[in-house]
Design a protein around this motif. Structure first.
Motif, PDB file in Angstrom:
ATOM      1  N   LEU A  14      67.134   5.024  36.676  1.00  0.00           N
ATOM      2  CA  LEU A  14      66.927   3.699  37.235  1.00  0.00           C
ATOM      3  C   LEU A  14      65.518   3.678  37.793  1.00  0.00           C
ATOM      4  O   LEU A  14      65.108   4.622  38.463  1.00  0.00           O
ATOM      5  CB  LEU A  14      67.919   3.432  38.372  1.00  0.00           C
ATOM      6  CG  LEU A  14      69.389   3.625  38.041  1.00  0.00           C
ATOM      7  CD1 LEU A  14      70.231   3.593  39.314  1.00  0.00           C
ATOM      8  CD2 LEU A  14      69.841   2.561  37.074  1.00  0.00           C
ATOM      9  N   ALA A  15      64.776   2.632  37.519  1.00  0.00           N
ATOM     10  CA  ALA A  15      63.403   2.537  38.018  1.00  0.00           C
ATOM     11  C   ALA A  15      63.266   1.302  38.897  1.00  0.00           C
ATOM     12  O   ALA A  15      63.661   0.210  38.506  1.00  0.00           O
ATOM     13  CB  ALA A  15      62.418   2.478  36.856  1.00  0.00           C
ATOM     14  N   LEU A  16      62.739   1.511  40.091  1.00  0.00           N
ATOM     15  CA  LEU A  16      62.501   0.444  41.055  1.00  0.00           C
ATOM     16  C   LEU A  16      61.010   0.408  41.362  1.00  0.00           C
ATOM     17  O   LEU A  16      60.287   1.365  41.093  1.00  0.00           O
ATOM     18  CB  LEU A  16      63.277   0.721  42.341  1.00  0.00           C
ATOM     19  CG  LEU A  16      64.789   0.880  42.179  1.00  0.00           C
ATOM     20  CD1 LEU A  16      65.396   1.498  43.425  1.00  0.00           C
ATOM     21  CD2 LEU A  16      65.413  -0.465  41.881  1.00  0.00           C
ATOM     22  N   LEU A  53      63.822   6.501  40.040  1.00  0.00           N
ATOM     23  CA  LEU A  53      62.369   6.511  40.134  1.00  0.00           C
ATOM     24  C   LEU A  53      61.925   5.314  40.969  1.00  0.00           C
ATOM     25  O   LEU A  53      62.447   4.209  40.805  1.00  0.00           O
ATOM     26  CB  LEU A  53      61.739   6.404  38.743  1.00  0.00           C
ATOM     27  CG  LEU A  53      62.247   7.387  37.688  1.00  0.00           C
ATOM     28  CD1 LEU A  53      61.666   7.039  36.330  1.00  0.00           C
ATOM     29  CD2 LEU A  53      61.910   8.803  38.082  1.00  0.00           C
ATOM     30  N   VAL A  54      60.966   5.539  41.855  1.00  0.00           N
ATOM     31  CA  VAL A  54      60.424   4.449  42.664  1.00  0.00           C
ATOM     32  C   VAL A  54      58.918   4.434  42.432  1.00  0.00           C
ATOM     33  O   VAL A  54      58.211   5.370  42.802  1.00  0.00           O
ATOM     34  CB  VAL A  54      60.746   4.619  44.165  1.00  0.00           C
ATOM     35  CG1 VAL A  54      60.213   3.423  44.950  1.00  0.00           C
ATOM     36  CG2 VAL A  54      62.247   4.782  44.388  1.00  0.00           C
ATOM     37  N   TYR A  55      58.454   3.360  41.801  1.00  0.00           N
ATOM     38  CA  TYR A  55      57.042   3.195  41.471  1.00  0.00           C
ATOM     39  C   TYR A  55      56.344   2.330  42.504  1.00  0.00           C
ATOM     40  O   TYR A  55      56.947   1.449  43.104  1.00  0.00           O
ATOM     41  CB  TYR A  55      56.892   2.497  40.107  1.00  0.00           C
ATOM     42  CG  TYR A  55      57.267   3.351  38.937  1.00  0.00           C
ATOM     43  CD1 TYR A  55      56.308   4.104  38.273  1.00  0.00           C
ATOM     44  CD2 TYR A  55      58.583   3.402  38.487  1.00  0.00           C
ATOM     45  CE1 TYR A  55      56.651   4.895  37.185  1.00  0.00           C
ATOM     46  CE2 TYR A  55      58.936   4.182  37.401  1.00  0.00           C
ATOM     47  CZ  TYR A  55      57.964   4.924  36.751  1.00  0.00           C
ATOM     48  OH  TYR A  55      58.302   5.700  35.680  1.00  0.00           O
ATOM     49  N   ARG A  56      55.055   2.546  42.653  1.00  0.00           N
ATOM     50  CA  ARG A  56      54.204   1.695  43.496  1.00  0.00           C
ATOM     51  C   ARG A  56      53.901   0.423  42.709  1.00  0.00           C
ATOM     52  O   ARG A  56      53.695   0.460  41.504  1.00  0.00           O
ATOM     53  CB  ARG A  56      52.904   2.435  43.805  1.00  0.00           C
ATOM     54  CG  ARG A  56      51.916   1.658  44.640  1.00  0.00           C
ATOM     55  CD  ARG A  56      50.579   2.384  44.837  1.00  0.00           C
ATOM     56  NE  ARG A  56      50.623   3.828  44.755  1.00  0.00           N
ATOM     57  CZ  ARG A  56      50.904   4.664  45.772  1.00  0.00           C
ATOM     58  NH1 ARG A  56      51.171   4.166  46.964  1.00  0.00           N
ATOM     59  NH2 ARG A  56      50.902   5.961  45.604  1.00  0.00           N
ATOM     60  N   THR A  57      53.877  -0.736  43.392  1.00  0.00           N
ATOM     61  CA  THR A  57      53.496  -1.975  42.712  1.00  0.00           C
ATOM     62  C   THR A  57      52.060  -1.858  42.235  1.00  0.00           C
ATOM     63  O   THR A  57      51.247  -1.139  42.814  1.00  0.00           O
ATOM     64  CB  THR A  57      53.627  -3.201  43.643  1.00  0.00           C
ATOM     65  OG1 THR A  57      52.857  -2.969  44.805  1.00  0.00           O
ATOM     66  CG2 THR A  57      55.058  -3.478  43.997  1.00  0.00           C
TER      67      THR A  57
END
Length: 133
Positions: A7-9, A50-54
């Motif tokens: 899952l990617a946020l 996964l947590v990405y930076r905007t």
């Protein structure tokens, strides 16, 4: 066989998101792997998170709004109601937004116990226990 791999946020403030996701996801059996660079990677028994930076135009947009197009919420199933409460307490302590405190939802199923919380960017999570018959 097909299964969900990850899952990617996306988060506006990665450092603040670490302060939320580390304790909340730890209650659900996940641990952060690696450092504080984008993406944050959380590993556990379920799909990777996964947590990405905007980036780009996304950096100036407002937080997610429930009911808008896109992902509505992610649900984590836990083994007992005390785990629902523990995840709720961890999310609240990490400045998550309470949508619904832990309670039963007999309209969903007998004994369905859940809480709904949002992260700092408005992504919504459900933590649920459904007794096995």
């Amino acid at each position: 066989m097909t299964r969900l791999h990850h899952l990617a946020l996306t988060a506006a403030d990665l450092a603040a998101s670490v302060a939320f996701y580390d304790p909340f996801l730890a209650e659900l059996g996940y641990q952060r792997s690696g450092g504080l660079e984008s993406p944050l990677i959380y590993l556990g028994d379920g799909p990777e998170i996964l947590v990405y930076r905007t980036e780009g135009d996304g950096a100036g947009r407002s937080r997610h709004q429930h009911g808008a197009p896109g992902l509505q919420h992610l649900a984590f199933e836990v083994d007992d109601p005390s785990a629902v409460d523990a995840a709720f307490r961890a999310a609240v302590a990490a400045c998550g937004t309470v949508v619904y405190a832990p309670r039963t939802y007999p309209e969903y199923a007998d004994g369905y116990c859940a809480t709904f919380i949002e992260d700092l960017d408005g992504s919504r999570f459900e933590v649920v226990n459904i007794p096995k018959s």
